[in-house]
Design an enzyme around this catalytic site. Structure first.
Site: not given
Ligand code: CAA
Length: 257
Positions: A65, A108, A111, A131
């Site tokens: 998400a 998400g 999910e 999360e």
């Molecule tokens: N939401 C918003 N933006 C996101 C995102 C997310 N879930 N995942 C990645 N992005 C964005 C980053 O912020 C980045 O944007 P900027 O260039 O503006 O900084 C862009 O996508 C590229 O991401 P990274 O630079 O982080 O890419 P990476 O290759 O270094 O890392 C990754 C990849 C390990 C997937 C890392 O992006 C990450 O950890 N993302 C978040 C994963 C996460 O925590 N997901 C759970 C979200 S909460 C949820 O989903 C709740 C639920 O139950 C539904």
């Protein structure tokens, strides 16, 4: 229909939906959800469409998400607005759909994939529920669907640590139906979708209802439910056609009636 965060096309009887927010690794924001609801409803309503594939990019199916959208929300915003409840419309889709997962399927993203009827994974796929690292829990059904898919031990470990599971482990654990080479993911998913699209449409909906009922009913109720749906298909033209086609040694010609 015009969309900004997803790309939708039809290929014969198969609808292909691509998540398309590459700058955010396909993070699922409210706009994506709204567009998915519209696209899935259109698929369900279109009798010419018999299977759907949803996919992302090679790097990310969806990285969760949208954290930036959620970060400033209050309890009242989330609870009052029933955040994520819109995904109930996606899971209400009656016809079959497949998630073709390459790269990250996190939070998400994992999910959403688990809402699909079948997941096919590329060799580079990574699944996780991270999360807890954000101070929250899964919110789109992950704690429930992951337990049902892979059992409590691994689901609890994944949700408590946020560790990612690679494609091989996901296949061993029963989360995905099949792992394929990354560059063949879409072709393999479309082939599977075409196979399903070639089946009798009413039987496909009935199979989906029956298998899903296994998560909600006792064995006795589920077997009875299955038997009644089986009986009801004898009121369809496609049952007559399918059995006649077998006897006449030819493929069935389905009408969906
Ligand atoms: N939401 C918003 N933006 C996101 C995102 C997310 N879930 N995942 C990645 N992005 C964005 C980053 O912020 C980045 O944007 P900027 O260039 O503006 O900084 C862009 O996508 C590229 O991401 P990274 O630079 O982080 O890419 P990476 O290759 O270094 O890392 C990754 C990849 C390990 C997937 C890392 O992006 C990450 O950890 N993302 C978040 C994963 C996460 O925590 N997901 C759970 C979200 S909460 C949820 O989903 C709740 C639920 O139950 C539904």
């Amino acid at each position: 229909m015009s969309f900004e965060t997803i790309l939708v096309e039809t290929r014969g009887a198969v609808t292909l939906v691509r998540l398309n927010r590459p700058q955010a690794l396909n993070a699922l924001n409210s706009q994506v959800l709204g567009e998915l609801i519209t696209a899935f409803a259109a698929y369900d309503a279109d009798a010419s469409q018999r299977c759907l594939v949803i996919t992302g990019s090679e790097k990310a199916f969806a990285a969760g998400a949208d954290i930036k959208e959620m970060s400033t929300q209050s309890f009242a915003d989330m609870y009052g607005g029933n955040f994520f409840a819109g995904y109930d419309h996606v899971t209400a889709t009656r016809k079959p759909w497949i998630a073709a997962v390459s790269g990250f399927a996190l939070g998400g993203g994992c999910e959403l994939a688990m809402m699909a009827d079948i997941i096919i994974a590329a060799e580079n796929a990574k699944f996780g529920q991270p999360e807890i690292k954000l101070g929250v829990t899964p919110g789109m059904g992950g704690s429930q669907r992951l337990v049902r898919a892979i059992g409590k031990a691994k689901a609890m470990e994944m949700c408590l640590t946020g560790r990612m599971m690679d494609a091989a482990e996901a296949e061993r654990s029963g989360l995905v139906a099949r792992v394929v080479p990354t560059d063949q993911l879409l072709d393999e998913a479309l082939k599977l979708a075409e196979t399903i699209a070639g089946m009798a449409p009413l039987a496909a909906i009935a199979v989906k209802e029956e298998v899903d009922a296994a998560f909600e009913m006792t064995l006795k109720e589920g077997v009875r439910f299955e038997r009644r749906l089986f009986h009801s298909l004898f009121g369809s033209a496609d049952q007559k056609e399918g059995m006649a086609a077998f006897v006449e040694k030819r493929p069935g010609n389905w009408t969906g009636k």
